[in-house]
Design an enzyme around this catalytic site. Structure first.
Site, mmCIF file in Angstrom:
data_model
loop_
_atom_site.group_PDB
_atom_site.id
_atom_site.type_symbol
_atom_site.label_atom_id
_atom_site.label_comp_id
_atom_site.label_asym_id
_atom_site.label_seq_id
_atom_site.Cartn_x
_atom_site.Cartn_y
_atom_site.Cartn_z
ATOM 1 N N ASP A 86 -4.123 8.074 7.385
ATOM 2 C CA ASP A 86 -5.140 6.994 8.043
ATOM 3 C C ASP A 86 -4.350 6.223 8.950
ATOM 4 O OD1 ASP A 86 -3.989 5.178 6.619
ATOM 5 O OD2 ASP A 86 -5.812 4.256 5.702
ATOM 6 N N SER A 107 0.938 -0.824 -0.257
ATOM 7 C CA SER A 107 0.287 0.084 -0.075
ATOM 8 C C SER A 107 0.844 1.364 0.241
ATOM 9 C CB SER A 107 -1.205 -0.036 1.045
ATOM 10 O OG SER A 107 -0.206 -0.360 2.142
ATOM 11 N N HIS A 145 -1.017 4.716 6.956
ATOM 12 C CA HIS A 145 -0.549 5.563 6.004
ATOM 13 C C HIS A 145 -0.215 6.219 6.291
ATOM 14 C CE1 HIS A 145 -2.969 0.983 4.715
ATOM 15 N NE2 HIS A 145 -1.504 0.984 4.461
#
Ligand code: NAG
Ligand code: NAG
Ligand code: NAG
Ligand code: NAG
Length: 362
Positions: free
Chosen positions: A327, A39, A330
């Protein structure tokens, strides 16, 4: 030749904008960027995978792109900044329909992916599959450019990796018994071993220049801190322990590859240092806080940003640039930019033996 140059001068459509690209990046020797991993680098490949591991909804993307793209951030990812510094257009997700132009590289990264096929199997594009996709692209480019030109193209390109974090998080946060079967050291050896095999596979196609980040205090991301009983601010140490073993093993593996693989050159960013500095002293780096901008619960560490996963309620800060994390797991656009600058032009104490700028130019 004039008409050829004109032909090469073209509009490149990206997620955010239309760029006229005809300058340095289209000169004969432009170096492409191929991106692999999780990610940290996924520009939206998971939008095309059957998974809840997606970020293609508000408020993801709210600052830079002004719309959700699938990136796990309010704005750009590290791989986006690196492409920009290398004067390349942003690569669309490899899986995006209609994506057929790979002369600037490609991005295969998938949120949740690990080096091991077992990591979130069925919900991510694992590293083996990412390599398989790269081989497909390589075949197409050999057909377009011819073998010799393609070999030169692949040897000029840079291959950027971020992988391992999910392999270390999953067995410690699920009922997986893999760490009963293997010692921590053996498990880390498997992760590094699979990364090594991927690098060797790319080297066979002509790849020579590789970029990596190590892992560092992964157990201190808000989504793992909430697992510590009492939420007293401590990090989730079992994950830090695996990450530490990884960070000891990775440099050794890279040094071995340097001996084994012809012309292998690499850049490693010490995320264990840059990340820890920002966690411990967010204000020094322009952040109000080291908690998340978006999420719920302590540190906004419950992974509810956008309300489309398990939990529907979430809080959202008014200015993501005040936060280290966007978030629960991240980094914000601003934090990604800071790390990217260190990767691009950092000195050997933070990125070495080459930084990415030197790797692109060498
Ligand atoms: C444990 O793992 C199994 C198989 O992976 C899964 O079906 C089950 O829901 C898990 N249970 C818990 C409590 O996580
Ligand atoms: C790669 O990972 C698999 C598990 O997915 C493991 O069995 C294998 O030994 C690993 N390969 C290397 C070279 O470590
Ligand atoms: C928080 O709790 C953990 C165990 O629950 C303990 O090991 C740790 O020392 C505590 N940390 C602080 C800062 O109190
Ligand atoms: C960071 O990682 C490198 C190797 O990956 C290691 O040599 C160094 O000691 C680590 N530093 C810290 C502060 O953890």
């Amino acid at each position: 030749m004039t008409s050829l140059r004109l032909f090469l001068c073209c509009f490149v459509f990206t997620a955010s904008s239309i760029n006229l690209v005809c300058s340095r990046s289209l000169q004969k020797n432009h170096a492409a960027l191929f991106v692999f991993g999780d990610s940290l680098f996924d520009p939206g490949n998971n939008n095309y995978v059957g998974t809840i591991g997606r970020a293609n909804f508000y408020p993801y993307g709210e600052t830079f792109f002004k719309h959700p793209t699938g990136r796990f951030s309010d704005g750009r990812l590290i791989s986006d900044f690196i492409a920009r510094y290398a004067n390349l257009p942003l690569a669309p997700p490899y899986l995006q329909p209609g994506n057929k132009q790979f002369i600037y590289g490609a991005n295969f990264a998938s949120a949740g992916a690990g080096a091991l096929s077992e990591t979130y199997q069925g919900f991510v594009i694992d590293l083996k599959t990412q390599l398989r996709y790269f081989k497909r692209v390589a075949k197409q480019l050999r057909q377009e450019l011819g073998d010799a030109e393609a070999m030169a193209f692949f040897s000029r390109a840079v291959y950027l990796f971020n992988v391992g974090a999910n392999d270390y998080i999953l067995p410690l946060t699920s009922n997986s018994t893999v760490l009963e079967t293997f010692s921590k050291q053996e498990y880390v050896g498997m992760v590094i071993g699979n990364l090594t095999e991927t690098i060797e596979g790319i080297h066979k196609s002509g790849g020579r220049k590789f970029g990596f980040l190590n892992i560092g205090k992964l157990g201190c991301i808000p989504s793992l801190k909430v697992l510590v009983p009492g939420n007293n601010g401590s990090c989730f140490e079992p994950v830090n322990e695996l990450a530490k073993l990884n960070d000891a093993a990775l440099p050794k593996a890279l040094e071995e590859l340097e001996i084994k693989l012809a012309q292998f050159k690499y850049s490693m960013h010490y995320l264990n240092i840059s990340f820890a500095e920002r966690l411990n002293n967010p204000q020094k780096y322009g952040f109000k806080s080291n908690i998340a901008c978006c999420g719920s619960g302590p540190y906004r560490g419950i992974d509810s940003c956008g309300g489309r996963r398990v939990v529907a309620e979430y809080e959202l800060c008014s200015d993501p640039s005040e936060y280290l994390f966007f978030d629960s797991g991240h980094l914000s656009d601003k934090a990604n930019k800071q790390i990217s600058q260190l990767m691009w032009s950092g000195t050997p104490d933070i990125t070495g033996p080459y930084n990415l700028k030197a790797l692109f130019e060498t």
